[in-house]
Structures are given as C-alpha cells and as structure tokens.
Write an enzyme that holds these catalytic residues in place. Structure first.
Site, PDB file in Angstrom:
ATOM      1  CG  ASN A 111      36.996   5.694 -22.938  1.00 12.42           C
ATOM      2  OD1 ASN A 111      36.502   6.593 -23.619  1.00 12.42           O
ATOM      3  ND2 ASN A 111      38.279   5.658 -22.607  1.00 12.42           N
ATOM      4  CB  THR A 156      19.099 -24.913 -61.947  1.00 13.93           C
ATOM      5  OG1 THR A 156      18.944 -25.609 -63.189  1.00 13.93           O
ATOM      6  CG2 THR A 156      18.595 -25.803 -60.805  1.00 13.93           C
ATOM      7  CG  HIS A 157      21.787 -22.727 -64.843  1.00  9.51           C
ATOM      8  ND1 HIS A 157      23.139 -22.482 -64.742  1.00  9.51           N
ATOM      9  CD2 HIS A 157      21.613 -24.023 -64.471  1.00  9.51           C
ATOM     10  CE1 HIS A 157      23.762 -23.592 -64.361  1.00  9.51           C
ATOM     11  NE2 HIS A 157      22.855 -24.536 -64.168  1.00  9.51           N
ATOM     12  CB  SER A 278       4.108   4.752 -64.392  1.00  9.57           C
ATOM     13  OG  SER A 278       4.555   5.696 -65.357  1.00  9.57           O
ATOM     14  CE  LYS A 284       5.860   0.520 -65.684  1.00 11.86           C
ATOM     15  NZ  LYS A 284       6.815  -0.520 -66.027  1.00 11.86           N
ATOM     16  CD  GLU A 291      11.466  -1.845 -58.811  1.00 19.87           C
ATOM     17  OE1 GLU A 291      12.214  -1.423 -59.700  1.00 19.87           O
ATOM     18  OE2 GLU A 291      10.295  -1.452 -58.677  1.00 19.87           O
ATOM     19  CE1 TYR A 318      35.607   5.477 -27.636  1.00 20.26           C
ATOM     20  CE2 TYR A 318      37.223   7.233 -27.393  1.00 20.26           C
ATOM     21  CZ  TYR A 318      35.982   6.789 -27.837  1.00 20.26           C
ATOM     22  OH  TYR A 318      35.143   7.652 -28.488  1.00 20.26           O
ATOM     23  CD  GLN A 323      32.188  10.914 -31.528  1.00 23.66           C
ATOM     24  OE1 GLN A 323      32.369  11.059 -30.320  1.00 23.66           O
ATOM     25  NE2 GLN A 323      32.326  11.908 -32.392  1.00 23.66           N
TER      26      GLN A 323
HETATM   27  N1  ARG Z   1      31.211  10.289 -27.994  1.00 19.38           N
HETATM   28  C1  ARG Z   1      32.179   9.269 -27.717  1.00 19.38           C
HETATM   29  C2  ARG Z   1      31.904   8.051 -28.598  1.00 19.38           C
HETATM   30  O1  ARG Z   1      30.870   7.997 -29.187  1.00 19.38           O
HETATM   31  C3  ARG Z   1      32.099   8.880 -26.272  1.00 19.38           C
HETATM   32  C4  ARG Z   1      33.370   8.380 -25.704  1.00 19.38           C
HETATM   33  C5  ARG Z   1      34.378   9.462 -25.590  1.00 19.38           C
HETATM   34  N2  ARG Z   1      35.521   9.054 -24.880  1.00 19.38           N
HETATM   35  C6  ARG Z   1      36.640   9.719 -24.941  1.00 19.38           C
HETATM   36  N3  ARG Z   1      37.641   9.297 -24.264  1.00 19.38           N
HETATM   37  N4  ARG Z   1      36.740  10.818 -25.655  1.00 19.38           N
HETATM   38  O2  ARG Z   1      32.693   7.148 -28.713  1.00 19.38           O
END
Ligand code: ARG
Length: 459
Positions: A111, A156-157, A278, A284, A291, A318, A323
């Site tokens: 984490n 403007t506009h 084109s 063209k 774009e 977490y 992810q």
């Molecule tokens: N692959 C996970 C992510 O991108 C990493 C962290 C995973 N942690 C866990 N407690 N499963 O967030």
C-alpha cells in the site's frame, strides 16, 4: 497453487477470472523504475537502521540493479499470476538472490509501496509538463513579438468586435498557459511528501527512518499520517485537473486554428508538417493536428471524472478500487504531452497572413467604438448618445454598402453636425489599436511590454 507472496492461509489458487480482474501488471509495469528506486531506498534504510544486515542489503541492492537492467533490456518475464509490478520485481529478486529478497518487505506494505511508485511517476510527468509548457510559451512569445503590431479583428460572439493585434491574441494564450504552468508547479510542490513507511495503514513497529527514504527519493518530507499516506490520490487528481484545464486551453486554441486556416478566413497557413491531405479531394490540406488536440480534452477530462468517481466513496484506508487510478493517469498524461508537443510544433511552424488579417480587421465596422469614443472626447457628448449616433452611421454605411471610413464628411454630419474632418483619423484600424494603451490593452507598445515581462518570467 496458492500465491507465493500472500497465499499462506489459502488452500486454492485464484480462478482465471479472478486473476484477470485482479492483475495490474499489464499497465503498472510502466512504474518499474520507480518501484526499484523505492525498494533501493527502503533497503538502504533498513541497513542504516540495523533492521537488516549489511550483507543482505548489499545482495538486495545488486539484485535490484540486475532486475532493472533486465526490464530495461526487455528480457524480463512479467507474470499475470504475480499481479503487479511490486510482486513481479520481488519474485524475480528471490529467484536471483534467494532468502534476503524475502526480507526486503520488512516494515513496508504494497500500500505504501504503490503510493510511492505512483507519486514518483506522476512527479516526473509534472516535470515533463513544466518543460513542455515553457517551450510552448516561448514559441507563442516569438509569434507575438513578430506580429506585435499586425492588426486583425478581435471577436466577441465570433462577430467582429474591435481591432486587436496578432501579438495581443498570441499573448492571451501565453497568459493561459502561464496559469497552467503555475498550477503544474503548485501541484508538484504540494504532492512532494513520501508515503513510504506508512506501511499497510498504521505505520510499523520496526525502527524505520522515514526521513531517510523521503530524502533519498527526492521528497521534501515524509507524509505525516499513515492512513492518509496510503489512501491519498489527491496528487493524481490535481495532475488530472491541471491537465484538464490546460487541455481545455489547447482545445480553444486548436479550434481557432481550425477556423483561421480555412479558405474563408486565411488568417494562418499551417505547415505541411502539421497538416494532412484527403484521399479523394486533391486540393485539401486539413488541420488534423489541431482537430485531434481539440478532441484530447475529452479523454483527459474523462480520466479526471473517472478517478473522482473511483475515489469519492472509499472508506479509509487502501481499497483495491485504487488500482484503477493508473490507467486513467497514464492515458491522460500520454495524451496531454502529445497535445502539448503537437501544439508547440504547429505554433513554431505556422505563418500568420498579415494581409488577410489586416483586410479582415478593417471590415465589419470594427472601429465603430473608436468613433463613439471620439464623439465623447472631442464633442463632449455622453457615451450613450455617442453610441446611438455611431449606430445610425453604421446603419447608413450598411445601406450604402460601404465601411465607416468610406462615408463622406457630409454624410457624417447628418448624424451630428459637430463632426469634423478630424474624425477620420480615428477610423483606421492602426490608429484604433495604437490608441489602446491601457495596461493589458492591445496597443503594440503594451504587447511588447508583456512579451518582455514573460521572457523574464520563463527565463
Ligand atoms: N496493484 C495494487 C495497486 O495498484 C498494489 C497495492 C495492492 N495492495 C493490496 N493491499 N492489495 O493498487
């Protein structure tokens, strides 16, 4: 068979579908070098604090360098079963150096590891955006300086409003990209706190030194709350928000280039290098780069919205939802950088057509406000009366099929008998722009002052 990293309490391995939805290695391998940098800093700290022996730390250090060289050489075998970049690297390290590899994860969790890797990656992108914006601003300054006194219609506009200068119009974008630049620097400064050592969510009982790892990775300080450190994705959202606003600016400019390069406007000629043809219409020359830049804001803003939605309901700390942050940021970053580079190239290559700009500047009664201002300044009329009198002269010119400077003095006098020959001096577009010397106004003298100021800002 159960997962070698966390399968101790598992009797069976994951279903194939579970593996497919769970794995992030397909995209998070882009953070390989950040992951190895984080692990090297962590390992060195574990050695310095006496948590690991010098021998183990040395084995880890050398092993990680080998893993990095394998990844860089493209010989590394990524495995979906190993989920993500973190476990892929660690598993390979174990193959190579054996037991010490298993000690690397002491006082750390995936984490804080993933938050660290991702921050390092995003920080690099902030730095790349800074460089790209500085380059684009420099290109715009060159355009502005070359055409500081070239007249063109201001709108403007999208209706002719008052004459402005080409330089002034270019400098409007310098202001916008300048604010983007300051948002980039601001976001980078705020995000630069290290999550490493927050561990899973609560910190660790090992005597780690978070200051040391923060410094080694170029962070200003360790993040002060372990729960926040592993669940914060503000840095990614600020990156996407900054990218979104900048992409919006790029898109507005791109839209103007599309209009300006049309046969009806001919304000600019885009270079062949940034145009396409084109397959059916031989004449063209299409502004495809403009774009596509105009369209990029859609996916970048989409990424911003997507990550906001992922994050908004997550309890601390977490959750695997997080992810889903990476693909959005990777895609937005790639396309933001591409759009910036394409705009940079287009601006450097494009030619402003001075004659077309000047011809357009003089049509559409663009100096009507100058006439009204003259009636106020010279005849002392209230502005509302001057506005009304000028309006009647515009109507007269329109019915005569001519422009304001083409009216005779006699015709002018039908609207107000006090009008003199002197009025014709304010009806030219050159006079109009030259007179707008208020700070930030379109007068060439003001434009040149702003160009000089910005050259210092970006120096
Ligand atoms: N692959 C996970 C992510 O991108 C990493 C962290 C995973 N942690 C866990 N407690 N499963 O967030």
């Amino acid at each position: 068979t159960a997962n070698q990293m966390w399968g101790g309490r598992f009797a069976a391995g994951p279903d194939a579908i579970m593996e497919a939805i769970n794995a992030s290695i397909g995209f998070d391998q882009r953070m390989a070098s950040q992951d190895i940098a984080g692990s090297r800093a962590h390992a060195a700290m574990l050695g310095a604090t006496g948590i690991l022996s010098d021998k183990d730390v040395e084995a880890i250090r050398e092993g990680l360098l080998t893993v990095l060289s394998e990844i860089e050489a493209g010989t590394f075998q990524f495995s979906t079963a190993l989920e993500d970049i973190h476990m892929n690297v660690e598993a390979r390290l174990k193959e190579m150096i054996g037991e010490p590899a298993g000690r690397l994860h002491t006082g750390r969790s995936r984490n804080d590891q993933v938050a660290t890797d991702f921050k390092l990656w995003v920080r690099d992108q902030f730095d790349a955006a800074e460089g790209a914006l500085l380059s684009l601003i420099a290109a715009l300054l060159d355009q502005a300086e070359a055409g500081a006194d070239w007249v063109m219609p201001g709108f403007t506009h999208l209706q002719t409003a008052q004459p402005v200068t080409w330089g002034h119009h270019m400098m409007a974008y310098v202001e916008m990209f300048g604010r983007d630049l300051s948002r980039v620097r601001d976001g980078r400064a705020r995000m630069n706190e290290s999550p490493l050592g927050a561990a899973a969510l609560a910190g660790t009982s090992f005597p780690i030194d978070r200051q040391m790892t923060a410094e080694a990775l170029g962070f200003d300080r360790p993040a002060a709350n372990s729960l926040d450190a592993v669940s914060d994705r503000d840095f990614a959202l600020e990156f996407l928000g900054t990218a979104s606003i900048c992409a919006m600016h790029l898109s507005r400019f791109a839209e103007e280039l599309v209009i300006w390069s049309s046969a009806q406007f001919r304000f600019v000629t885009l270079s062949d290098r940034f145009s396409t043809g084109s397959s059916i219409m031989p004449q063209k020359k299409n502004p495809d780069a403009a774009e596509l830049i105009r369209a990029k804001v859609g996916r970048i803003f989409g990424a911003n919205t997507a990550l906001m939605m992922v994050m908004k309901g997550l309890p601390l700390a977490y959750s695997k939802d997080m992810q889903e942050d990476k693909e959005q940021v990777f895609d937005a970053a790639d396309n933001w950088m591409l759009a910036l580079a394409a705009m940079d190239g287009m601006v450097r290559d494009m030619t402003a057509n001075r004659e077309s700009l000047a011809a357009a500047a003089g049509s559409g009664f663009s100096t009507a406000t100058d006439l009204a201002d003259w009636l106020v300044r010279v005849l002392g009329l209230p502005f509302r009366d001057a506005h009304h009198i000028t309006g009647s002269l515009v109507a007269l010119a329109e019915s005569e099929g001519c422009d304001l400077p083409d009216l005779t003095l006699a015709q002018m006098k039908t609207a107000h008998e006090g009008i003199t020959e002197d009025v014709f001096t304010v009806l030219s577009v050159e006079n109009s722009v030259a007179s707008r010397t208020s700070y930030g106004g379109t007068a060439p003298v003001q434009v040149r002052a702003q160009v000089a100021r910005w050259r210092e800002v970006i120096a």
